[in-house]
Motif scaffolding. Structure first.
Motif, PDB file in Angstrom:
ATOM      1  N   ASN A 158       0.854  -1.181   0.000  1.00 41.64           N
ATOM      2  CA  ASN A 158       0.000   0.000   0.000  1.00 41.64           C
ATOM      3  C   ASN A 158       0.893   1.234   0.000  1.00 41.64           C
ATOM      4  O   ASN A 158       2.120   1.118  -0.077  1.00 41.64           O
ATOM      5  N   LYS A 159       0.293   2.388   0.065  1.00 42.44           N
ATOM      6  CA  LYS A 159       1.078   3.620  -0.017  1.00 42.44           C
ATOM      7  C   LYS A 159       2.066   3.751   1.146  1.00 42.44           C
ATOM      8  O   LYS A 159       3.080   4.426   1.033  1.00 42.44           O
ATOM      9  N   GLY A 160       1.741   3.090   2.258  1.00 41.98           N
ATOM     10  CA  GLY A 160       2.592   3.225   3.439  1.00 41.98           C
ATOM     11  C   GLY A 160       3.754   2.260   3.491  1.00 41.98           C
ATOM     12  O   GLY A 160       4.731   2.519   4.190  1.00 41.98           O
ATOM     13  N   GLY A 161       3.651   1.136   2.745  1.00 46.15           N
ATOM     14  CA  GLY A 161       4.725   0.168   2.806  1.00 46.15           C
ATOM     15  C   GLY A 161       4.321  -1.207   2.322  1.00 46.15           C
ATOM     16  O   GLY A 161       3.428  -1.352   1.474  1.00 46.15           O
ATOM     17  N   LEU A 162       4.947  -2.246   2.887  1.00 40.53           N
ATOM     18  CA  LEU A 162       4.742  -3.627   2.460  1.00 40.53           C
ATOM     19  C   LEU A 162       4.140  -4.463   3.582  1.00 40.53           C
ATOM     20  O   LEU A 162       4.435  -4.243   4.756  1.00 40.53           O
ATOM     21  N   LEU A 163       3.323  -5.449   3.201  1.00 39.27           N
ATOM     22  CA  LEU A 163       2.803  -6.441   4.139  1.00 39.27           C
ATOM     23  C   LEU A 163       3.567  -7.733   3.913  1.00 39.27           C
ATOM     24  O   LEU A 163       3.641  -8.233   2.786  1.00 39.27           O
ATOM     25  N   VAL A 164       4.143  -8.267   4.993  1.00 39.27           N
ATOM     26  CA  VAL A 164       4.978  -9.467   4.890  1.00 39.27           C
ATOM     27  C   VAL A 164       4.429 -10.528   5.837  1.00 39.27           C
ATOM     28  O   VAL A 164       4.144 -10.245   7.008  1.00 39.27           O
ATOM     29  N   LYS A 165       4.316 -11.743   5.339  1.00 39.90           N
ATOM     30  CA  LYS A 165       3.759 -12.827   6.130  1.00 39.90           C
ATOM     31  C   LYS A 165       4.806 -13.419   7.057  1.00 39.90           C
ATOM     32  O   LYS A 165       5.910 -13.756   6.632  1.00 39.90           O
ATOM     33  N   LEU A 166       4.462 -13.519   8.340  1.00 45.63           N
ATOM     34  CA  LEU A 166       5.287 -14.208   9.324  1.00 45.63           C
ATOM     35  C   LEU A 166       4.388 -15.256   9.951  1.00 45.63           C
ATOM     36  O   LEU A 166       3.656 -14.977  10.900  1.00 45.63           O
ATOM     37  N   GLY A 167       4.402 -16.474   9.374  1.00 44.93           N
ATOM     38  CA  GLY A 167       3.457 -17.496   9.811  1.00 44.93           C
ATOM     39  C   GLY A 167       2.034 -17.055   9.502  1.00 44.93           C
ATOM     40  O   GLY A 167       1.683 -16.753   8.373  1.00 44.93           O
ATOM     41  N   GLN A 168       1.191 -16.982  10.571  1.00 46.93           N
ATOM     42  CA  GLN A 168      -0.182 -16.518  10.408  1.00 46.93           C
ATOM     43  C   GLN A 168      -0.302 -14.997  10.587  1.00 46.93           C
ATOM     44  O   GLN A 168      -1.377 -14.431  10.405  1.00 46.93           O
ATOM     45  N   LEU A 169       0.801 -14.353  10.940  1.00 41.89           N
ATOM     46  CA  LEU A 169       0.776 -12.912  11.205  1.00 41.89           C
ATOM     47  C   LEU A 169       1.099 -12.118   9.947  1.00 41.89           C
ATOM     48  O   LEU A 169       1.749 -12.607   9.023  1.00 41.89           O
TER      49      LEU A 169
END
Length: 383
Positions: free
Chosen positions: A128-139
Motif C-alpha cells: 500500500n502507499k505506506g509500505g509492504l505487508l509481509v507474512k510471518l506465519g499466520q501474522l
C-alpha cells in the motif's frame, strides 16, 4: 474463611479436591495451547486428540477461512498445536483453534526474532502507499516505506512489483495487544552489508590492487566502493602532486583502481591509495630533473629560513629556496622578496633522491656558473 473455592463461572462452590479430578482427566482450560493429533475429518469440522476426556473440535467457520497450504498441515495423523477456545460448548464439545495456536506461536517467534535480531525472510503478500505487508506465519508484518531498502527503485515500491517476492527483514517492534508487528528491510540489509564487509576484509591483503567506484567526496579524501566494501583514499594518497581538494581530480561515479594500504579488521576500516598506482616521482627523479635546470614554480609557503615552491610540471614536486638563494642582495625575511601564490623562475641547484629534497634558487637563475649549459640548451631548442 470457607475451605471451599468459589467457582469463577457462577455462584456455586467447587469441591476442594476437584483439581485432582481435573488432573486425572487432563481437562483443558481456556487460553491453553496444547499439542494434539488429527484423528478425523468431518464435513464441517476436524477432530483433534488433545489427550483429554473429549476430542477437540476445529469448527467449520475456521476451516472455511483456511488456505490449501494450511489444510494440508491438518492431514489425519499429523501432530499440531491447538488453542483451547471453549472447554464445553452447548453441545458439550471442546472447541479448539489451529489458527489461534499458530498465531500464538508466531507471536512467540516474532518476540524471539526481536530479541535475537536474527534476519527473517518472508513473503510480501501486499503493498500500500505506506509500505509492504509481509507474512510471518499466520501474522501480517508491516514494513514502512522508511524501512524499505534504499536500493529498491520507485517503481518497485509504488507499483506492486514486490508482491509475492521474498525479502529479508528484521523485527523491530512487537505489540501483541495492539496486533502490531513492524519489520525492517534496511536493518537486515545493514547486517548483510556488515557480514559481507567482514568477509571481504578477511580476504584482502595489504598491497592488493582493486577496482572500485567513487561514491562520495569529502574535504579530507574520497570514499571508494570496492566490491561492496567502502574504503577511504586520504587526501594525501590521492596523487603524488599536491591536491587541494578531492573534487579537483575525482567526481562521484568515477571508476578507479586503488592500492590497499592498510586493513583494520577490528574497526572494519580500509585505507586505500590512488597515488601508489603511479610511479613515485622520487624513484625516477634523475630522469626528469638535473642540477642547473630552469623551471617555472609557484611559491606555496614562506618561513623565516626561506620559501617553498611547487614546480609547474607533471609531478609538481616542492623544493626549498633558501633565504640565501632568493636574491643577490641581503634579505631580512623571505616575504620581502616573494609572496605565496607568486609564480617565479627557479633553477635547480640540488637533487637529493634519498632525502627526497630539491634545492631551488632564484638568485642563480642568471648565473655565470650555468651560462654554458643554458646556451647549449638554447641552441638545442632552436635546432
Amino acid at each position: 474463611m470457607s475451605d471451599n473455592v468459589a467457582n469463577l463461572g457462577g455462584g456455586e462452590k467447587s469441591h476442594p479436591m476437584e483439581f485432582l479430578l481435573a488432573e486425572e482427566l487432563n481437562l483443558p482450560s481456556i487460553g491453553e495451547t496444547r499439542q494434539g493429533w488429527v484423528i478425523e475429518h468431518r464435513n464441517n469440522a476436524i477432530l483433534i486428540d488433545i489427550g483429554a476426556k473429549s476430542e477437540g473440535v476445529i469448527s467449520g467457520s475456521e476451516l472455511q477461512q483456511m488456505d490449501d497450504e494450511t489444510r494440508a498441515l491438518l492431514s489425519v495423523g499429523n501432530e499440531v498445536s491447538v488453542y483451547i477456545v471453549n472447554t464445553e460448548d452447548q453441545y458439550g464439545n471442546v472447541i479448539v483453534s489451529y489458527a489461534k495456536a499458530a498465531e500464538e506461536l508466531d507471536w512467540n517467534k516474532a518476540e524471539a526474532l526481536m530479541a535475537s535480531q536474527d534476519v527473517y525472510e518472508g513473503k510480501v503478500i501486499g503493498q500500500n502507499k505506506g509500505g509492504l505487508l509481509v507474512k510471518l506465519g499466520q501474522l501480517r508484518g508491516f514494513v514502512p516505506n522508511s524501512q524499505i531498502s534504499r536500493r529498491r527503485n520507485y517503481g518497485e515500491k509504488q507499483n506492486g512489483k514486490l508482491t509475492n517476492s521474498m525479502i529479508q527483514t528484521k523485527v523491530i517492534e512487537v505489540d501483541r495487544k495492539r496486533g502490531r508487528l513492524i519489520l525492517s528491510e534496511r536493518a537486515a540489509e545493514k547486517e548483510a552489508r556488515q557480514a559481507k564487509r567482514a568477509e571481504i576484509l578477511g580476504k584482502l591483503s595489504e598491497g592488493d590492487v582493486l577496482k572500485g567506484r567513487v561514491i562520495n567526496l569529502a574535504d579530507f579524501g574520497a570514499f571508494i566502493d570496492v566490491g561492496g566494501v567502502e574504503g577511504l583514499v586520504h587526501l594525501s594518497e590521492l596523487s603524488w602532486k599536491r591536491v587541494n581538494a578531492p573534487a579537483d581530480i575525482l567526481k562521484v561515479g568515477d571508476e578507479v583502481e586503488v592500492y590497499v594500504l592498510n586493513i583494520d579488521e577490528d574497526r572494519e576500516r580500509l585505507a586505500l591509495s590512488l597515488k601508489r598506482m603511479e610511479p613515485d616521482p622520487w624513484t625516477i627523479i634523475d630522469e626528469y630533473y638535473s642540477v642547473g635546470q630552469l623551471l617555472e614554480a609557484t611559491i606555496t609557503k614562506i618561513t623565516k629560513y626561506g620559501a617553498f615552491a611547487r614546480l609547474e610540471d607533471d609531478y609538481a614536486l616542492e623544493g626549498l629556496i633558501h633565504i640565501s638563494e632568493l636574491s643577490e642582495n641581503h634579505v631580512n625575511h623571505p616575504r620581502d622578496v616573494v609572496q605565496p601564490s607568486q609564480t617565479v623562475t627557479v633553477r635547480i641547484i640540488r637533487v637529493d633522491k634519498d632525502q627526497r629534497q630539491l634545492g631551488l634558487s632564484i638568485k642563480q637563475v642568471v648565473s655565470d656558473k650555468f651560462v654554458e649549459a643554458d646556451l647549449e640548451k638554447l641552441t638545442t631548442i632552436q635546432e
